[in-house]
Design a protein around this motif. Structure first.
Motif, PDB file in Angstrom:
ATOM      1  N   ARG A  22       0.822  -1.211   0.000  1.00  0.00           N
ATOM      2  CA  ARG A  22       0.000   0.000   0.000  1.00  0.00           C
ATOM      3  C   ARG A  22       0.859   1.267   0.000  1.00  0.00           C
ATOM      4  O   ARG A  22       0.494   2.288  -0.599  1.00  0.00           O
ATOM      5  N   SER A  23       2.009   1.211   0.653  1.00  0.00           N
ATOM      6  CA  SER A  23       2.873   2.386   0.747  1.00  0.00           C
ATOM      7  C   SER A  23       3.439   2.807  -0.599  1.00  0.00           C
ATOM      8  O   SER A  23       3.911   3.939  -0.761  1.00  0.00           O
ATOM      9  N   ALA A  24       3.382   1.908  -1.597  1.00  0.00           N
ATOM     10  CA  ALA A  24       3.921   2.212  -2.924  1.00  0.00           C
ATOM     11  C   ALA A  24       2.862   2.779  -3.861  1.00  0.00           C
ATOM     12  O   ALA A  24       3.169   3.089  -5.016  1.00  0.00           O
ATOM     13  N   GLY A  25       1.632   2.914  -3.394  1.00  0.00           N
ATOM     14  CA  GLY A  25       0.572   3.477  -4.219  1.00  0.00           C
ATOM     15  C   GLY A  25      -0.383   2.427  -4.748  1.00  0.00           C
ATOM     16  O   GLY A  25      -0.287   1.248  -4.429  1.00  0.00           O
ATOM     17  N   SER A  26      -1.310   2.878  -5.583  1.00  0.00           N
ATOM     18  CA  SER A  26      -2.348   1.993  -6.120  1.00  0.00           C
ATOM     19  C   SER A  26      -2.041   1.608  -7.562  1.00  0.00           C
ATOM     20  O   SER A  26      -1.358   2.347  -8.277  1.00  0.00           O
ATOM     21  N   PRO A  27      -2.540   0.443  -8.010  1.00  0.00           N
ATOM     22  CA  PRO A  27      -3.309  -0.543  -7.230  1.00  0.00           C
ATOM     23  C   PRO A  27      -2.381  -1.380  -6.356  1.00  0.00           C
ATOM     24  O   PRO A  27      -1.401  -1.928  -6.851  1.00  0.00           O
ATOM     25  N   HIS A  28      -2.689  -1.469  -5.053  1.00  0.00           N
ATOM     26  CA  HIS A  28      -1.836  -2.227  -4.136  1.00  0.00           C
ATOM     27  C   HIS A  28      -2.455  -3.596  -3.868  1.00  0.00           C
ATOM     28  O   HIS A  28      -3.465  -3.981  -4.486  1.00  0.00           O
ATOM     29  N   ASN A  29      -1.875  -4.341  -2.948  1.00  0.00           N
ATOM     30  CA  ASN A  29      -2.220  -5.759  -2.822  1.00  0.00           C
ATOM     31  C   ASN A  29      -3.245  -6.098  -1.732  1.00  0.00           C
ATOM     32  O   ASN A  29      -3.466  -7.281  -1.456  1.00  0.00           O
ATOM     33  N   GLU A  30      -3.876  -5.103  -1.104  1.00  0.00           N
ATOM     34  CA  GLU A  30      -4.733  -5.421   0.038  1.00  0.00           C
ATOM     35  C   GLU A  30      -5.974  -6.230  -0.337  1.00  0.00           C
ATOM     36  O   GLU A  30      -6.381  -7.120   0.404  1.00  0.00           O
ATOM     37  N   ARG A  31      -6.587  -5.929  -1.483  1.00  0.00           N
ATOM     38  CA  ARG A  31      -7.770  -6.715  -1.888  1.00  0.00           C
ATOM     39  C   ARG A  31      -7.368  -8.143  -2.255  1.00  0.00           C
ATOM     40  O   ARG A  31      -8.071  -9.107  -1.926  1.00  0.00           O
ATOM     41  N   LEU A  32      -6.232  -8.286  -2.917  1.00  0.00           N
ATOM     42  CA  LEU A  32      -5.744  -9.623  -3.247  1.00  0.00           C
ATOM     43  C   LEU A  32      -5.380 -10.391  -1.979  1.00  0.00           C
ATOM     44  O   LEU A  32      -5.598 -11.603  -1.891  1.00  0.00           O
ATOM     45  N   GLU A  33      -4.845  -9.696  -1.006  1.00  0.00           N
ATOM     46  CA  GLU A  33      -4.526 -10.312   0.284  1.00  0.00           C
ATOM     47  C   GLU A  33      -5.789 -10.852   0.949  1.00  0.00           C
ATOM     48  O   GLU A  33      -5.799 -11.967   1.492  1.00  0.00           O
ATOM     49  N   PHE A  34      -6.855 -10.067   0.910  1.00  0.00           N
ATOM     50  CA  PHE A  34      -8.144 -10.481   1.472  1.00  0.00           C
ATOM     51  C   PHE A  34      -8.613 -11.783   0.828  1.00  0.00           C
ATOM     52  O   PHE A  34      -9.038 -12.730   1.512  1.00  0.00           O
ATOM     53  N   LEU A  35      -8.521 -11.838  -0.489  1.00  0.00           N
ATOM     54  CA  LEU A  35      -8.954 -13.028  -1.219  1.00  0.00           C
ATOM     55  C   LEU A  35      -8.035 -14.209  -0.908  1.00  0.00           C
ATOM     56  O   LEU A  35      -8.501 -15.329  -0.646  1.00  0.00           O
TER      57      LEU A  35
END
Length: 218
Positions: A22-35
């Protein structure tokens, strides 16, 4: 990278996103992490259910937790050499984010989510089982080691020593990336170990694990 992961991406942008913090900007990996979090729990739960037909729910739950806990996922990330491929913001780069367990574990889950979106569940399950096979094979059949906090408490109680004490030393990071710094202390024998993780529970477990390691050396 593809050979180490065991999957060649048809959509390389999914892997790129999975490795972007997330610190590197969008699109980041948080939604993929959730999945990926949901997927890895399902795949490992199914594998344990099939391999251990006589194990009860508690045993299966402990076994799954030991395989998918933050420290285990972070170790898997190191074996896959994900740290060097992470895209981090300047602050996380300076603080060594590519070595932090919480960030590495999140990246593993994000990559799992990306593989599922790229190739479907069957391929995802096959890849994930390949990653976790060494850990699955090491588990005693139908049994699972208790979590570190439970084992530490039982070790102390068996010797009539006081229970351990856990203290939250500080919480750092932004709201979306909290890091909990915890100390685990025992009065007898007098020991103190510290650990950090992305959740208070995980930090306490890791600190307890380090106390146990010190006790075992003695």
């Amino acid at each position: 990278m593809t050979d180490r992961l065991g999957h060649r991406f048809e959509k390389p942008e999914l892997l790129q996103q999975a490795l972007r913090h997330r610190s590197a900007g969008s699109p980041h990996n948080e939604r993929l992490e959730f999945l990926g979090d949901a997927l890895v729990n399902l795949v490992i739960a199914e594998a344990l259910y099939q391999r251990w037909p006589k194990a009860d729910e508690g045993t299966l739950t402990r076994a799954r937790a030991s395989l998918v806990r933050e420290s285990s996922l972070a170790e898997l990330a190191r074996r896959l050499e994900l740290g060097a491929r992470l895209e981090l913001g300047p602050g996380e780069m300076k603080s060594g984010g590519h070595r932090r367990d919480s960030i590495l574990a999140d990246a593993v889950e994000a990559v799992i989510g990306a593989i599922h979106l790229d190739a479907g569940f069957e391929t995802c399950r096959e890849v994930v089982l390949g990653w976790f096979e060494p850990g699955l094979a090491e588990l005693p059949t139908g049994k699972a080691e208790k979590d570190p906090k439970t084992r530490l408490q039982e070790w102390l109680q068996a010797r009539q020593f006081p229970r351990p004490n856990y203290r939250l030393l500080e919480t750092t990071g932004d709201d979306h990336a909290r890091v909990f710094h915890v100390a685990c202390e025992t009065a007898e024998p007098p020991l103190k170990e510290q650990a950090e993780a992305s959740s208070l529970r995980a930090a306490e477990q890791l600190a307890a694990e380090r106390v146990l390691a010190t006790l075992e050396k003695k």
